[in-house]
Design a protein around this motif. Structure first.
Motif, PDB file in Angstrom:
ATOM      1  N   LEU A  87      -7.923 -16.054  -3.718  1.00  0.00           N
ATOM      2  CA  LEU A  87      -6.818 -16.109  -2.769  1.00  0.00           C
ATOM      3  C   LEU A  87      -5.804 -14.973  -2.914  1.00  0.00           C
ATOM      4  CD1 LEU A  87      -5.327 -17.482  -0.461  1.00  0.00           C
ATOM      5  CD2 LEU A  87      -4.247 -19.001  -2.140  1.00  0.00           C
ATOM      6  N   PRO A  88      -5.259 -14.689  -4.113  1.00  0.00           N
ATOM      7  CA  PRO A  88      -4.265 -13.604  -4.175  1.00  0.00           C
ATOM      8  C   PRO A  88      -4.825 -12.254  -3.763  1.00  0.00           C
ATOM      9  CG  PRO A  88      -4.896 -14.336  -6.382  1.00  0.00           C
ATOM     10  CD  PRO A  88      -5.456 -15.336  -5.427  1.00  0.00           C
ATOM     11  N   HIS A  89      -6.108 -12.010  -4.037  1.00  0.00           N
ATOM     12  CA  HIS A  89      -6.728 -10.742  -3.635  1.00  0.00           C
ATOM     13  C   HIS A  89      -6.917 -10.698  -2.113  1.00  0.00           C
ATOM     14  CE1 HIS A  89      -7.490  -9.824  -7.845  1.00  0.00           C
ATOM     15  NE2 HIS A  89      -7.933 -11.070  -7.980  1.00  0.00           N
ATOM     16  N   ALA A  90      -7.259 -11.846  -1.533  1.00  0.00           N
ATOM     17  CA  ALA A  90      -7.422 -11.902  -0.083  1.00  0.00           C
ATOM     18  C   ALA A  90      -6.080 -11.670   0.610  1.00  0.00           C
ATOM     19  CB  ALA A  90      -8.003 -13.262   0.324  1.00  0.00           C
ATOM     20  N   GLU A  91      -5.013 -12.284   0.074  1.00  0.00           N
ATOM     21  CA  GLU A  91      -3.683 -12.095   0.659  1.00  0.00           C
ATOM     22  C   GLU A  91      -3.254 -10.636   0.546  1.00  0.00           C
ATOM     23  OE1 GLU A  91      -1.528 -16.436  -0.003  1.00  0.00           O
ATOM     24  OE2 GLU A  91      -1.595 -15.018  -1.669  1.00  0.00           O
ATOM     25  N   ALA A  92      -3.527 -10.031  -0.612  1.00  0.00           N
ATOM     26  CA  ALA A  92      -3.164  -8.623  -0.803  1.00  0.00           C
ATOM     27  C   ALA A  92      -3.938  -7.722   0.154  1.00  0.00           C
ATOM     28  CB  ALA A  92      -3.430  -8.208  -2.256  1.00  0.00           C
ATOM     29  N   ALA A  93      -5.217  -8.056   0.392  1.00  0.00           N
ATOM     30  CA  ALA A  93      -6.028  -7.254   1.312  1.00  0.00           C
ATOM     31  C   ALA A  93      -5.481  -7.331   2.730  1.00  0.00           C
ATOM     32  CB  ALA A  93      -7.484  -7.727   1.279  1.00  0.00           C
ATOM     33  N   LEU A  94      -5.114  -8.528   3.168  1.00  0.00           N
ATOM     34  CA  LEU A  94      -4.556  -8.674   4.522  1.00  0.00           C
ATOM     35  C   LEU A  94      -3.213  -7.947   4.626  1.00  0.00           C
ATOM     36  CD1 LEU A  94      -5.305 -12.404   5.453  1.00  0.00           C
ATOM     37  CD2 LEU A  94      -6.505 -10.345   6.202  1.00  0.00           C
ATOM     38  N   ALA A  95      -2.414  -8.028   3.559  1.00  0.00           N
ATOM     39  CA  ALA A  95      -1.126  -7.321   3.574  1.00  0.00           C
ATOM     40  C   ALA A  95      -1.335  -5.817   3.699  1.00  0.00           C
ATOM     41  CB  ALA A  95      -0.335  -7.639   2.307  1.00  0.00           C
ATOM     42  N   ALA A  96      -2.346  -5.301   2.984  1.00  0.00           N
ATOM     43  CA  ALA A  96      -2.627  -3.858   3.055  1.00  0.00           C
ATOM     44  C   ALA A  96      -3.086  -3.460   4.448  1.00  0.00           C
ATOM     45  CB  ALA A  96      -3.688  -3.494   2.020  1.00  0.00           C
ATOM     46  N   ILE A  97      -3.883  -4.307   5.072  1.00  0.00           N
ATOM     47  CA  ILE A  97      -4.350  -4.011   6.433  1.00  0.00           C
ATOM     48  C   ILE A  97      -3.182  -4.023   7.414  1.00  0.00           C
ATOM     49  CG2 ILE A  97      -5.750  -4.899   8.349  1.00  0.00           C
ATOM     50  CD1 ILE A  97      -7.735  -5.861   6.164  1.00  0.00           C
ATOM     51  N   ARG A  98      -2.264  -5.015   7.257  1.00  0.00           N
ATOM     52  CA  ARG A  98      -1.084  -5.054   8.125  1.00  0.00           C
ATOM     53  C   ARG A  98      -0.220  -3.819   7.910  1.00  0.00           C
ATOM     54  NH1 ARG A  98      -1.133 -10.642   6.872  1.00  0.00           N
ATOM     55  NH2 ARG A  98       0.323 -10.300   5.142  1.00  0.00           N
ATOM     56  N   ASP A  99      -0.098  -3.409   6.642  1.00  0.00           N
ATOM     57  CA  ASP A  99       0.664  -2.197   6.353  1.00  0.00           C
ATOM     58  C   ASP A  99       0.077  -0.998   7.089  1.00  0.00           C
ATOM     59  OD1 ASP A  99       2.403  -3.516   4.712  1.00  0.00           O
ATOM     60  OD2 ASP A  99       1.452  -2.895   2.848  1.00  0.00           O
ATOM     61  N   GLY A 100      -1.265  -0.879   7.033  1.00  0.00           N
ATOM     62  CA  GLY A 100      -1.919   0.237   7.702  1.00  0.00           C
ATOM     63  C   GLY A 100      -1.705   0.203   9.194  1.00  0.00           C
ATOM     64  N   ALA A 101      -1.816  -0.988   9.778  1.00  0.00           N
ATOM     65  CA  ALA A 101      -1.621  -1.113  11.223  1.00  0.00           C
ATOM     66  C   ALA A 101      -0.193  -0.746  11.614  1.00  0.00           C
ATOM     67  CB  ALA A 101      -1.949  -2.539  11.673  1.00  0.00           C
ATOM     68  N   GLU A 102       0.779  -1.193  10.797  1.00  0.00           N
ATOM     69  CA  GLU A 102       2.173  -0.867  11.097  1.00  0.00           C
ATOM     70  C   GLU A 102       2.430   0.627  10.944  1.00  0.00           C
ATOM     71  OE1 GLU A 102       5.067  -3.108   9.028  1.00  0.00           O
ATOM     72  OE2 GLU A 102       4.467  -5.028   9.902  1.00  0.00           O
ATOM     73  N   ALA A 103       1.774   1.221   9.948  1.00  0.00           N
ATOM     74  CA  ALA A 103       1.962   2.654   9.731  1.00  0.00           C
ATOM     75  C   ALA A 103       1.517   3.455  10.948  1.00  0.00           C
ATOM     76  CB  ALA A 103       1.188   3.105   8.485  1.00  0.00           C
ATOM     77  N   VAL A 104       0.422   3.014  11.567  1.00  0.00           N
ATOM     78  CA  VAL A 104      -0.089   3.715  12.741  1.00  0.00           C
ATOM     79  C   VAL A 104       0.780   3.430  13.957  1.00  0.00           C
ATOM     80  CG1 VAL A 104      -2.021   3.883  14.351  1.00  0.00           C
ATOM     81  CG2 VAL A 104      -2.451   3.784  11.880  1.00  0.00           C
ATOM     82  N   ALA A 105       1.152   2.146  14.126  1.00  0.00           N
ATOM     83  CA  ALA A 105       1.874   1.756  15.335  1.00  0.00           C
ATOM     84  C   ALA A 105       3.331   2.217  15.328  1.00  0.00           C
ATOM     85  CB  ALA A 105       1.808   0.238  15.509  1.00  0.00           C
TER      86      ALA A 105
ATOM     87  N   LEU B  26       6.687   0.556   4.408  1.00  0.00           N
ATOM     88  CA  LEU B  26       7.857   0.118   5.161  1.00  0.00           C
ATOM     89  C   LEU B  26       7.924   0.929   6.444  1.00  0.00           C
ATOM     90  CD1 LEU B  26      10.707  -0.190   2.466  1.00  0.00           C
ATOM     91  CD2 LEU B  26       9.376  -2.029   3.527  1.00  0.00           C
ATOM     92  N   ASN B  27       7.877   0.241   7.575  1.00  0.00           N
ATOM     93  CA  ASN B  27       7.964   0.988   8.829  1.00  0.00           C
ATOM     94  C   ASN B  27       9.361   1.584   8.990  1.00  0.00           C
ATOM     95  OD1 ASN B  27       9.695  -1.044   9.831  1.00  0.00           O
ATOM     96  ND2 ASN B  27       8.048  -2.123  10.879  1.00  0.00           N
ATOM     97  N   GLY B  28       9.525   2.411  10.008  1.00  0.00           N
ATOM     98  CA  GLY B  28      10.793   3.103  10.205  1.00  0.00           C
ATOM     99  C   GLY B  28      11.956   2.154  10.352  1.00  0.00           C
TER     100      GLY B  28
ATOM    101  N   ASP C 234      12.812   4.448  13.917  1.00  0.00           N
ATOM    102  CA  ASP C 234      13.687   3.591  13.125  1.00  0.00           C
ATOM    103  C   ASP C 234      14.569   2.700  13.989  1.00  0.00           C
ATOM    104  OD1 ASP C 234      15.470   5.351  14.196  1.00  0.00           O
ATOM    105  OD2 ASP C 234      16.145   6.212  12.292  1.00  0.00           O
ATOM    106  N   ASP C 235      14.405   2.770  15.296  1.00  0.00           N
ATOM    107  CA  ASP C 235      15.254   1.988  16.191  1.00  0.00           C
ATOM    108  C   ASP C 235      14.461   0.968  16.999  1.00  0.00           C
ATOM    109  OD1 ASP C 235      13.840   3.758  17.711  1.00  0.00           O
ATOM    110  OD2 ASP C 235      15.521   4.363  18.986  1.00  0.00           O
ATOM    111  N   ALA C 236      13.205   0.753  16.644  1.00  0.00           N
ATOM    112  CA  ALA C 236      12.366  -0.202  17.368  1.00  0.00           C
ATOM    113  C   ALA C 236      11.316  -0.741  16.414  1.00  0.00           C
ATOM    114  CB  ALA C 236      11.703   0.467  18.572  1.00  0.00           C
ATOM    115  N   GLY C 237      10.704  -1.847  16.810  1.00  0.00           N
ATOM    116  CA  GLY C 237       9.673  -2.454  15.983  1.00  0.00           C
ATOM    117  C   GLY C 237      10.155  -3.766  15.395  1.00  0.00           C
ATOM    118  N   VAL C 238       9.418  -4.260  14.409  1.00  0.00           N
ATOM    119  CA  VAL C 238       9.700  -5.556  13.798  1.00  0.00           C
ATOM    120  C   VAL C 238      10.106  -5.360  12.346  1.00  0.00           C
ATOM    121  CG1 VAL C 238       8.751  -7.809  13.171  1.00  0.00           C
ATOM    122  CG2 VAL C 238       8.048  -6.705  15.309  1.00  0.00           C
ATOM    123  N   VAL C 239      11.172  -6.021  11.971  1.00  0.00           N
ATOM    124  CA  VAL C 239      11.590  -6.077  10.571  1.00  0.00           C
ATOM    125  C   VAL C 239      11.396  -7.515  10.105  1.00  0.00           C
ATOM    126  CG1 VAL C 239      13.493  -5.899   8.936  1.00  0.00           C
ATOM    127  CG2 VAL C 239      13.275  -4.218  10.776  1.00  0.00           C
TER     128      VAL C 239
END
Length: 301
Positions: A66-84, A283-285, A89-94
């Motif tokens: 479980l902790p490895h699966a959660e970390a993997a999903l977090a890394a994927i979300r990080d990557g998606a946010e990095a691209v999107a 961390l996104n903008g 710094d004035d838009a997006g989700v915090v």
């Protein structure tokens, strides 16, 4: 395993504590969730989910994964946010988790003003205690956390954004309500309520109360550890003891008159408020901009 969908299904079953709730959470059918879990189990060579009296529960392999699966999903979300998000710094989700008591502090007004200045920014706000704030950041459920005291974990970065006063409070009919004990040693006869200090844990309000009492020559006073802030307030109201509590946590009780303050300048203390984020997380903008704002704002908690 073919895609993140299998890991996502497994994590959903673990968090939602059942296939049915996981299917509803992911807007998928139960057979689809079950099929993804079986594919993941086949790839790993071990059963991850077992049937218990109350429904699906994690197997030993599931708890390990479980902790490895959660970390993997977090890394994927990080990557998606990095691209999107790129560098905006004035838009997006915090996504932000804060200690619940801070919801009744000037922090909230500051966040509201910040959102008014950035109308294209969306704040996903959650409340928890300090340990849970760090846990949510670690799991990647939120990008930023605001908690009391720095987190000593090497996987998190902690940065001071301010400090909140600890106020000495007592029951409304206490002999020292609204007064200044002279000499202060009279408070040595009182029962003190505080969070557990925990000898092997990082600095906490429990440590801080112990230190303040020792500095004031009250180190031998009776201490009662209570691990709930609400319980501490109710016990103080009932005359069971006195306590040093965060100002934001007692505003309503002071307003209603169910708690009173004791003037004891030598016991004055400031409880640090820290922002935490994953050391290697993205961390996104918008998150970076809010973090910079909080560090420079010097909020008077």
């Amino acid at each position: 395993m073919n895609s993140t969908a299998e890991i996502e299904a497994f994590v959903a079953v673990a968090r939602q504590q059942g296939v049915t709730r996981a299917a509803a959470h992911l807007n998928r059918s139960q057979p689809a969730i079950t099929r993804r879990i079986r594919q993941l189990e086949k790839a790993l060579g071990a059963p991850l989910i077992e049937r218990g009296p109350g429904g699906a529960v994690l197997s030993e392999a599931g708890r390990a994964f479980l902790p490895h699966a959660e970390a993997a999903l977090a890394a994927i979300r990080d990557g998606a946010e990095a691209v999107a998000a790129l560098s905006r710094d004035d838009a997006g989700v915090v996504s932000l988790a804060i200690v619940g008591t801070l919801a009744d502090s000037p922090l909230v007004a500051h966040l509201q003003a910040y959102l008014r200045r950035h109308p294209d920014l969306r704040l996903d706000l959650r409340t928890a205690n300090s340990q849970e704030v760090s846990a949510q950041v670690r799991r990647g459920e939120v990008a930023l956390g605001l908690r009391y005291f720095a987190d000593a974990g090497a996987d998190l970065v902690s940065q001071d954004i301010g400090a909140e006063p600890l106020i000495l409070v007592c029951a409304a009919d206490h002999r020292f309500a609204g007064k200044r004990p002279r000499p202060l040693s009279q408070l040595g006869d009182e029962r003190w309520l505080a969070f557990p200090a925990g000898r092997n844990r990082p600095p906490s309000s429990g440590h801080q109360v112990e230190n303040q009492l020792a500095k004031a020559g009250l180190g031998d006073a009776e201490m009662l550890t209570v691990d709930s802030l609400t319980a501490q307030k109710r016990l103080v109201e009932a005359g069971f003891g006195i306590a040093l509590l965060p100002r934001s946590a007692i505003r309503e009780e002071l307003r209603l008159g169910t708690l009173a303050t004791i003037a004891a300048p030598s016991l004055a203390a400031m409880q640090p408020v820290c922002a935490v984020h994953r050391r290697n997380g993205y961390l996104n903008g918008a998150c970076r901009a809010l973090l910079d704002d909080l560090r420079s704002a010097k909020i008077a908690f």
